[in-house]
Design an enzyme around this catalytic site. Structure first.
Site, mmCIF file in Angstrom:
data_model
loop_
_atom_site.group_PDB
_atom_site.id
_atom_site.type_symbol
_atom_site.label_atom_id
_atom_site.label_comp_id
_atom_site.label_asym_id
_atom_site.label_seq_id
_atom_site.Cartn_x
_atom_site.Cartn_y
_atom_site.Cartn_z
ATOM 1 N N ASP A 35 1.189 -0.929 -0.338
ATOM 2 C CA ASP A 35 -0.260 -0.246 0.047
ATOM 3 C C ASP A 35 1.075 1.325 0.170
ATOM 4 O O ASP A 35 1.765 1.393 0.868
ATOM 5 C CB ASP A 35 -0.504 0.476 1.246
ATOM 6 C CG ASP A 35 -2.525 1.103 0.597
ATOM 7 O OD1 ASP A 35 -2.549 1.647 0.192
ATOM 8 O OD2 ASP A 35 -2.578 1.423 2.229
ATOM 9 N N HIS A 50 -4.064 13.904 1.462
ATOM 10 C CA HIS A 50 -4.026 13.482 2.342
ATOM 11 C C HIS A 50 -3.217 12.718 3.643
ATOM 12 O O HIS A 50 -3.143 12.739 4.337
ATOM 13 C CB HIS A 50 -4.386 11.619 1.676
ATOM 14 C CG HIS A 50 -4.286 10.745 2.843
ATOM 15 N ND1 HIS A 50 -5.877 10.856 3.600
ATOM 16 C CD2 HIS A 50 -4.122 9.685 3.026
ATOM 17 C CE1 HIS A 50 -5.785 8.910 4.357
ATOM 18 N NE2 HIS A 50 -5.181 8.759 4.286
ATOM 19 N N GLU A 89 -9.606 4.714 -2.835
ATOM 20 C CA GLU A 89 -7.786 4.178 -3.324
ATOM 21 C C GLU A 89 -8.326 3.010 -4.511
ATOM 22 O O GLU A 89 -9.217 3.094 -4.943
ATOM 23 C CB GLU A 89 -7.328 3.419 -2.677
ATOM 24 C CG GLU A 89 -6.927 3.802 -1.469
ATOM 25 C CD GLU A 89 -5.223 3.262 -0.616
ATOM 26 O OE1 GLU A 89 -4.696 2.627 -0.660
ATOM 27 O OE2 GLU A 89 -5.267 3.430 0.888
ATOM 28 N N ASP A 124 -9.243 0.491 1.199
ATOM 29 C CA ASP A 124 -8.426 -0.306 2.325
ATOM 30 C C ASP A 124 -8.889 0.380 3.897
ATOM 31 O O ASP A 124 -8.487 1.566 4.385
ATOM 32 C CB ASP A 124 -7.151 0.286 2.173
ATOM 33 C CG ASP A 124 -6.107 -0.313 3.073
ATOM 34 O OD1 ASP A 124 -5.753 -0.935 3.518
ATOM 35 O OD2 ASP A 124 -5.012 0.954 3.208
ATOM 36 N N GLN A 171 -4.712 2.389 14.779
ATOM 37 C CA GLN A 171 -3.827 2.713 14.063
ATOM 38 C C GLN A 171 -2.473 3.570 14.609
ATOM 39 O O GLN A 171 -1.621 3.872 14.901
ATOM 40 C CB GLN A 171 -4.394 3.431 12.747
ATOM 41 C CG GLN A 171 -3.296 4.138 11.575
ATOM 42 C CD GLN A 171 -4.008 4.667 10.366
ATOM 43 O OE1 GLN A 171 -5.185 4.693 9.858
ATOM 44 N NE2 GLN A 171 -2.819 5.475 9.473
ATOM 45 N N TYR A 231 1.294 2.388 15.120
ATOM 46 C CA TYR A 231 1.658 2.408 14.015
ATOM 47 C C TYR A 231 3.674 3.357 14.285
ATOM 48 O O TYR A 231 3.876 2.995 13.261
ATOM 49 C CB TYR A 231 1.292 3.916 13.199
ATOM 50 C CG TYR A 231 0.877 5.370 13.704
ATOM 51 C CD1 TYR A 231 2.360 5.673 12.463
ATOM 52 C CD2 TYR A 231 1.295 5.814 14.658
ATOM 53 C CE1 TYR A 231 1.954 7.238 12.902
ATOM 54 C CE2 TYR A 231 1.758 7.381 14.783
ATOM 55 C CZ TYR A 231 1.998 7.857 13.801
ATOM 56 O OH TYR A 231 2.531 8.756 14.001
ATOM 57 N N THR A 255 -4.430 6.408 -0.124
ATOM 58 C CA THR A 255 -6.265 7.252 -0.036
ATOM 59 C C THR A 255 -5.895 8.524 -1.160
ATOM 60 O O THR A 255 -5.806 9.344 -1.298
ATOM 61 C CB THR A 255 -6.666 7.893 0.979
ATOM 62 O OG1 THR A 255 -6.547 6.596 1.970
ATOM 63 C CG2 THR A 255 -7.981 8.734 1.761
HETATM 64 MN MN MN Z 1 -4.504 2.951 2.317
#
Ligand code: MN
Length: 443
Positions: free
Chosen positions: A139, A146, A213, A245, A252, A256, A371
């Site tokens: 990805d 974004h 996406e 997605d 997250q 992350y 995105t």
């Molecule tokens: Mn994504």
């Protein structure tokens, strides 16, 4: 080499009437999917969309309905498979020969009409499967709009990290949980931690989001150690689809750092059934340009061809249909619309960068574009952005409001390309519904 040819001629009409009336699937499109009649035990096989019909290419391959050259015959011989992987591996000359043969045979007054008619299946009566076996999934993060708005929510003092303008950022995702449109999945559980909490909590995700996406399917791969050059990259791209997605924003935020997304992203991702070839998109290639103040790409990510026609103008739109809206008879509400032409990196740059270290891609690998948010707030490709981090609810027809997704919400993406002088082509749609968190997992 991808160029305009007779298959793009806007004057072409098909003997399948429904293809000629603003369908997503006119004769200039000819996308492929893997399908069978709904509820049947027929084998899944490859078909091409034409209007509201699917031409069963497995059946066509077994009959003598088409006169084919060698390249097309080899392409057609893979269409009895229940995945596109063997066709993907054959390469652009084969894909292109199949497209040309189908374009000629589906045109008005084609002599193949009688022989092909028996292989048409109405699209309303079919079910789809993933178009291919997806080996690896990567990805990307190619919308600078974004990246900047999400970055400012997660790191207010440091939104866009310094590498962003130098390389197409990506992470390796998981392919096992990618499914075709119609994927309904339970709200995921996980760890979350409120900013003021001492410790994380465990429970159902409360900030469930979609990401608008494009999916990019790799066709022919490359040997390990042999990078794909920027201007050759398009020959390795089999086609594009719509891609959702799904993202658990609260999971997250906690997980992350330092290695990137993990459980926030790997519970479900949904692709549309139809794969639009890059060749069908040639009329919609547009120049790729950077603002003058931004660094120009390093030489391996820069070429005249990439500047002249590296970007693709694909309109992308997200819609939401809640359970209440559905009961009350409302149509899905459009949440946003943007275009892939705003992407900070091109498809070919993603392919070139992914392989520059010698990484080998394989037929059926999938890239997510990241995105696709456009330059204005209304063009945002996720609820995280549209609700300003969950602070400003959206109002839906019927009076409900949303910051993030609720159980029973169905998210629908559509995509299309339009340009004067060319036929409009569509991507169909991808949709999926959020089911309540599984009760057994809450213990
Ligand atoms: Mn994504």
């Amino acid at each position: 080499m991808l160029t305009l040819n007779e298959t793009h001629d806007a004057n072409l009409l098909s003997w399948v009437d429904s293809a000629n009336d603003r369908s997503d699937f006119p004769i200039q499109n000819l996308p492929l999917a893997v399908f069978r009649r709904s509820g049947s035990d027929e084998p899944f096989r490859v078909g091409v969309a034409i209007g509201d019909q699917i031409l069963d290419l497995a059946g066509v391959a077994q009959s003598d309905a088409l006169t084919t050259d060698n390249l097309c015959a080899r392409a057609l011989a893979t269409c009895g498979d229940d995945t596109l992987n063997r066709l993907m591996a054959l390469g652009l000359p084969h894909w292109s020969a199949l497209r040309l043969t189908l374009s000629r045979a589906l045109r008005c007054e084609a002599e193949e009409q009688t022989a092909l008619t028996r292989w048409l299946v109405p699209m309303t009566g079919v079910e789809y499967r993933l178009p291919c076996q997806i080996g690896d999934y990567t990805d990307f993060y190619t919308s600078i709009y974004h990246a900047t708005s999400v970055g400012s929510l997660f790191r207010p003092d440091n939104p866009l990290l310094p590498n962003y303008k130098w390389l197409p950022i990506g992470y390796h995702g998981r392919s096992s949980s990618i499914a075709v449109s119609g994927q309904n999945f339970h709200r995921p559980y996980g760890q979350t931690k409120a900013p003021d909490a001492q410790e994380p909590a465990f429970g159902p995700c409360r900030r469930l989001d979609y990401e608008l996406e494009l999916g990019i399917f790799i066709g022919t791969g490359n040997d390990a150690g042999a990078a794909i050059q920027l201007d050759q990259a398009e020959q390795h791209v089999f086609g594009l689809c719509l891609f959702n997605d799904w993202s658990a924003r609260d999971l997250q935020a906690w997980e992350y750092q330092p290695l990137g997304p993990f459980l926030a992203k790997n519970f479900a991702s949904t692709v549309s059934p139809w794969v639009i070839s890059l060749e069908a998109l040639v009329p919609f290639f547009v120049p790729f340009a950077r603002p003058a103040d931004d660094p120009q790409p390093l030489p391996y990510l820069n070429s005249e061809k990439n500047c002249q026609q590296g970007a693709v103008d694909i309109q992308l739109s997200a819609h939401l249909l809640s359970a209440q809206m559905s009961r009350q008879g409302h149509a899905p509400a459009q949440l946003s619309q943007s275009s892939f032409r705003h992407s900070y990196w091109t498809i070919n740059q993603m392919v070139a960068h992914h392989t520059v270290n010698g990484c080998n891609l394989q037929p059926g690998d999938l890239f997510g574009s990241g995105t696709q948010s456009g330059p204005t707030p209304e063009e945002a490709g996720s609820l995280l952005e549209l609700s300003c981090g969950g602070k400003i609810p959206l109002t839906l027809p019927g009076g409900e409001s949303r910051t993030f997704l609720e159980d029973g919400d169905t998210v629908i993406f559509t995509g299309w390309c339009e340009k004067p002088g060319f036929a409009r082509i569509g991507f169909g749609q991808v949709q999926a519904t959020v089911l309540p968190a599984h009760p057994d997992m809450g213990a």
